[in-house]
Motif scaffolding. Structure first.
Motif, mmCIF file in Angstrom:
data_model
loop_
_atom_site.group_PDB
_atom_site.id
_atom_site.type_symbol
_atom_site.label_atom_id
_atom_site.label_comp_id
_atom_site.label_asym_id
_atom_site.label_seq_id
_atom_site.Cartn_x
_atom_site.Cartn_y
_atom_site.Cartn_z
ATOM 1 N N VAL A 1 0.868 -1.174 0.000
ATOM 2 C CA VAL A 1 0.000 0.000 0.000
ATOM 3 C C VAL A 1 0.908 1.227 0.000
ATOM 4 N N VAL A 2 0.614 2.169 -0.871
ATOM 5 C CA VAL A 2 1.420 3.390 -0.978
ATOM 6 C C VAL A 2 0.639 4.568 -0.421
ATOM 7 N N ASN A 3 1.252 5.297 0.487
ATOM 8 C CA ASN A 3 0.666 6.508 1.052
ATOM 9 C C ASN A 3 1.322 7.713 0.377
ATOM 10 N N ALA A 4 0.655 8.237 -0.634
ATOM 11 C CA ALA A 4 1.204 9.353 -1.407
ATOM 12 C C ALA A 4 0.582 10.663 -0.951
ATOM 13 N N PHE A 5 1.356 11.737 -1.094
ATOM 14 C CA PHE A 5 0.844 13.068 -0.798
ATOM 15 C C PHE A 5 1.484 14.066 -1.768
ATOM 16 N N GLY A 6 0.833 15.204 -1.944
ATOM 17 C CA GLY A 6 1.350 16.228 -2.845
ATOM 18 C C GLY A 6 0.380 17.386 -2.929
ATOM 19 N N THR A 7 0.743 18.400 -3.684
ATOM 20 C CA THR A 7 -0.134 19.565 -3.827
ATOM 21 C C THR A 7 -1.124 19.447 -4.984
ATOM 22 N N PRO A 8 -0.828 18.754 -6.096
ATOM 23 C CA PRO A 8 -1.810 18.657 -7.183
ATOM 24 C C PRO A 8 -2.988 17.755 -6.804
ATOM 25 N N PRO A 9 -4.076 17.810 -7.583
ATOM 26 C CA PRO A 9 -5.169 16.848 -7.381
ATOM 27 C C PRO A 9 -4.675 15.425 -7.647
ATOM 28 N N ARG A 10 -5.383 14.445 -7.112
ATOM 29 C CA ARG A 10 -5.011 13.047 -7.329
ATOM 30 C C ARG A 10 -4.997 12.750 -8.819
ATOM 31 N N PRO A 11 -3.877 12.251 -9.351
ATOM 32 C CA PRO A 11 -3.816 11.947 -10.787
ATOM 33 C C PRO A 11 -4.644 10.713 -11.145
ATOM 34 N N ASN A 12 -5.225 10.723 -12.319
ATOM 35 C CA ASN A 12 -6.066 9.609 -12.766
ATOM 36 C C ASN A 12 -5.277 8.314 -12.929
ATOM 37 N N LEU A 13 -3.967 8.421 -13.106
ATOM 38 C CA LEU A 13 -3.150 7.225 -13.339
ATOM 39 C C LEU A 13 -2.917 6.408 -12.071
ATOM 40 N N PHE A 14 -3.268 6.955 -10.908
ATOM 41 C CA PHE A 14 -3.037 6.218 -9.665
ATOM 42 C C PHE A 14 -4.022 5.061 -9.529
ATOM 43 N N PRO A 15 -3.527 3.844 -9.289
ATOM 44 C CA PRO A 15 -4.412 2.708 -9.010
ATOM 45 C C PRO A 15 -4.951 2.801 -7.580
ATOM 46 N N ASP A 16 -5.875 1.915 -7.243
ATOM 47 C CA ASP A 16 -6.530 2.012 -5.935
ATOM 48 C C ASP A 16 -5.616 1.633 -4.774
ATOM 49 N N TRP A 17 -4.471 1.009 -5.031
ATOM 50 C CA TRP A 17 -3.558 0.670 -3.942
ATOM 51 C C TRP A 17 -2.663 1.850 -3.544
ATOM 52 N N ILE A 18 -2.861 2.975 -4.214
ATOM 53 C CA ILE A 18 -2.177 4.206 -3.821
ATOM 54 C C ILE A 18 -3.187 5.140 -3.164
ATOM 55 N N ARG A 19 -3.041 5.352 -1.870
ATOM 56 C CA ARG A 19 -3.838 6.362 -1.178
ATOM 57 C C ARG A 19 -3.225 7.732 -1.478
ATOM 58 N N TYR A 20 -4.076 8.753 -1.499
ATOM 59 C CA TYR A 20 -3.524 10.075 -1.830
ATOM 60 C C TYR A 20 -4.113 11.153 -0.936
ATOM 61 N N THR A 21 -3.235 11.984 -0.376
ATOM 62 C CA THR A 21 -3.636 13.130 0.435
ATOM 63 C C THR A 21 -3.147 14.396 -0.249
ATOM 64 N N GLN A 22 -4.092 15.249 -0.641
ATOM 65 C CA GLN A 22 -3.721 16.503 -1.300
ATOM 66 C C GLN A 22 -3.523 17.599 -0.263
ATOM 67 N N ALA A 23 -2.448 18.383 -0.459
ATOM 68 C CA ALA A 23 -2.140 19.520 0.418
ATOM 69 C C ALA A 23 -2.173 19.101 1.891
ATOM 70 N N ALA A 24 -1.427 18.072 2.216
ATOM 71 C CA ALA A 24 -1.423 17.530 3.574
ATOM 72 C C ALA A 24 -0.912 18.556 4.583
ATOM 73 N N THR A 25 -1.546 18.610 5.727
ATOM 74 C CA THR A 25 -1.086 19.445 6.827
ATOM 75 C C THR A 25 0.118 18.762 7.490
ATOM 76 N N PRO A 26 0.896 19.494 8.288
ATOM 77 C CA PRO A 26 1.991 18.836 9.015
ATOM 78 C C PRO A 26 1.505 17.658 9.863
#
Length: 304
Positions: A168-193
């Motif tokens: 399981v991948v816990n990804a974060f970043g400032t852009p919106p979640r990219p469409n290429l991400f499969p469901d095993w990649i969780r994504y948090t946009q603009a994560a707080t500290p």
């Protein structure tokens, strides 16, 4: 966009941002249009923070303050190498955030710059006791800039997933979640500290495939929170990591990167040992105290 509208928006942005860290309320922000003696008030010190601001700051009158130049990377993305190097020789007090930049600037300017390494706040980034670290989870930063190497990282993650289905991948970043991400990649946009601390604390590994970067702050943040580091050997990584406390691969080699991730996922005990070594090393290299002393010395404050 009409000039009037643009200026109004700039004033609004100046009032609202930055939001990614709590700016001290005693700091006064000004929105200006151009750097010149008419737009800059007189002061004791002034700092250029990018190649684009270096020349106009260097040309200001002495009444605007002692001139400093904060160099956070070898900024070639919008300017030629010749122009970038010339900014190091403009007579300002050069400040660098890493040892490799110090060597670059020293050779160009024939003078030692001030080294003020980026620091990590250990009051914000630490292993959360109430969060369980999962032996199948890897944290990553998603970034669209090519020099961050996310394409190589994504290829490595797909290789790992094929050989380690529980990944399981816990990804974060400032852009919106990219469409290429499969469901095993969780994504948090603009994560707080706080969200970042939770992501780091639940992940066994932090993986990075950066091609080139001056420092790379998310890596030591993750190490402060107890992640084992898997990274490429980009120049900035040596500021807080070594081959004794991280698994480092050649830049652009996604297969080697995948192999290092798999090695840790398949041996959580070794990952824990590496993480402990990495945390101690990163905390010694990226301490707030070291940065504060260097800042005091550069600006002549606090009795330093």
């Amino acid at each position: 966009m009409p000039e009037f509208v643009r200026r109004v928006l700039c004033h609004v942005f100046t009032a609202v941002y930055p939001k990614w860290f709590p700016l001290d309320r005693s700091i006064k922000k000004r929105c200006i249009f151009g750097i010149s003696d008419s737009t800059i008030p007189n002061g004791t010190d002034i700092v250029a923070t990018a190649v684009e601001t270096a020349k106009p700051v260097a040309q200001l009158s002495p009444e605007k303050g002692s001139k400093h130049y904060l160099i956070q990377d070898f900024e070639l993305w919008n300017t030629s190498e010749v122009e970038v190097r010339s900014t190091y020789r403009m007579g300002m007090s050069n400040i660098v955030v890493s040892d490799w930049l110090a060597e670059l600037v020293r050779n160009e300017a024939s003078a030692d710059p001030s080294l003020i390494k980026d620091w990590v706040d250990e009051g914000t980034f630490y292993p959360e006791r109430d969060v369980t670290r999962h032996k199948n989870e890897v944290a990553v930063l998603y970034h669209v800039d090519k020099h961050k190497g996310f394409c190589d990282l994504f290829e490595a993650l797909k290789t790992v997933k094929a050989k380690y289905p529980e990944l399981v991948v816990n990804a974060f970043g400032t852009p919106p979640r990219p469409n290429l991400f499969p469901d095993w990649i969780r994504y948090t946009q603009a994560a707080t500290p706080e969200q970042l601390r939770e992501i780091y604390s639940r992940s066994l590994v932090f993986a990075c495939a950066t091609i080139n970067e001056g420092f790379g702050l998310t890596l030591p943040e993750s190490m402060f929170c107890g992640c084992a580091l898997v990274s490429t050997k980009f120049q900035g990584v040596w500021e807080y990591a070594s081959e004794d406390c991280a698994l480092l691969s050649n830049v652009g080699d996604s297969e080697e990167l995948a192999g290092n991730i798999l090695r840790l996922l398949n041996d959580p005990d070794f990952a824990g040992e590496l993480a402990n070594k990495g945390r101690q090393h990163a905390m010694s290299e990226c301490s707030r105290e070291k940065a504060e002393e260097a800042i005091k010395k550069e600006f002549g404050v606090g009795g330093a």
